[in-house]
Scaffold this motif. Structure first.
Motif, short mmCIF file in Angstrom:
data_model
loop_
_atom_site.label_atom_id
_atom_site.label_comp_id
_atom_site.label_asym_id
_atom_site.label_seq_id
_atom_site.Cartn_x
_atom_site.Cartn_y
_atom_site.Cartn_z
N GLN A 178 0.85 -1.18 0.00
CA GLN A 178 0.00 0.00 0.00
C GLN A 178 0.89 1.24 0.00
OE1 GLN A 178 -2.57 -0.35 3.40
NE2 GLN A 178 -3.82 -1.94 2.46
N THR A 179 0.57 2.18 -0.86
CA THR A 179 1.34 3.42 -0.94
C THR A 179 0.44 4.60 -0.60
OG1 THR A 179 0.91 3.64 -3.29
CG2 THR A 179 2.93 2.54 -2.68
N SER A 180 1.02 5.60 0.02
CA SER A 180 0.30 6.82 0.33
C SER A 180 1.28 7.98 0.28
CB SER A 180 -0.35 6.73 1.71
OG SER A 180 0.62 6.52 2.71
N ASP A 181 0.76 9.16 -0.02
CA ASP A 181 1.58 10.36 -0.08
C ASP A 181 1.55 11.09 1.27
OD1 ASP A 181 2.33 10.03 -2.74
OD2 ASP A 181 0.50 10.99 -3.46
N GLY A 183 4.91 15.47 0.05
CA GLY A 183 5.01 14.90 -1.28
C GLY A 183 5.83 13.63 -1.38
N VAL A 184 6.29 13.10 -0.26
CA VAL A 184 7.07 11.85 -0.28
C VAL A 184 6.10 10.68 -0.24
CG1 VAL A 184 8.79 10.48 0.94
CG2 VAL A 184 8.99 12.98 0.89
N GLN A 185 6.38 9.69 -1.07
CA GLN A 185 5.51 8.52 -1.10
C GLN A 185 5.93 7.55 0.01
OE1 GLN A 185 5.35 6.19 -4.74
NE2 GLN A 185 3.18 6.67 -4.90
N ARG A 186 4.97 7.13 0.79
CA ARG A 186 5.21 6.22 1.91
C ARG A 186 4.67 4.84 1.52
NH1 ARG A 186 2.57 6.56 7.85
NH2 ARG A 186 3.89 4.98 8.81
#
Length: 114
Positions: free
Chosen positions: A76-79, A83-86
């Motif tokens: 799972q990715t989130s911003d 602006g860094v993608q986590r």
């Protein structure tokens, strides 16, 4: 680098693996069997032996516990605000058992009266 692994709130489901020896081919030619019906999986009433019926063939197998269980992870990715993608991984299931079919398939022959 930090890798975040999180347990799903509902708890991980138990999954299993079906292990076949050899190749499994479709009549429709070469292509993926993903999301297609392959056969019926049953267990015998006496002894609980896994039985797999594929077309006009029957395979007998055995159920074994895996020495090292697998975890099924979902990425799972989130911003973040800057602006860094986590990226984090959520455990969806554990694979602790597998069904092994390593004996050659036997043809199913129907008794047709004359």
């Amino acid at each position: 680098m930090t890798i975040i692994v999180k347990m799903d709130d509902g708890g991980a489901e138990p999954w299993g693996i079906v292990e076949l020896q050899g190749d499994l081919e479709s009549r429709e030619g070469h292509g993926s069997l993903q999301s297609k019906f392959v056969g019926d999986l049953h267990y015998t009433t006496q002894g609980g032996i896994p039985t797999l019926i594929i077309g006009h063939h029957i395979l007998y197998g055995k159920a074994v516990n895996m020495e090292k269980p697998y975890a099924v992870l979902e990425k799972q990715t989130s911003d973040t605000d800057n602006g860094v993608q986590r990226v984090k991984y959520v455990v969806k299931a554990f694979v602790k058992k597998k069904l092994i079919f390593k004996v050659r398939p036997k043809p199913i022959i129907a008794n047709v009266p004359n």
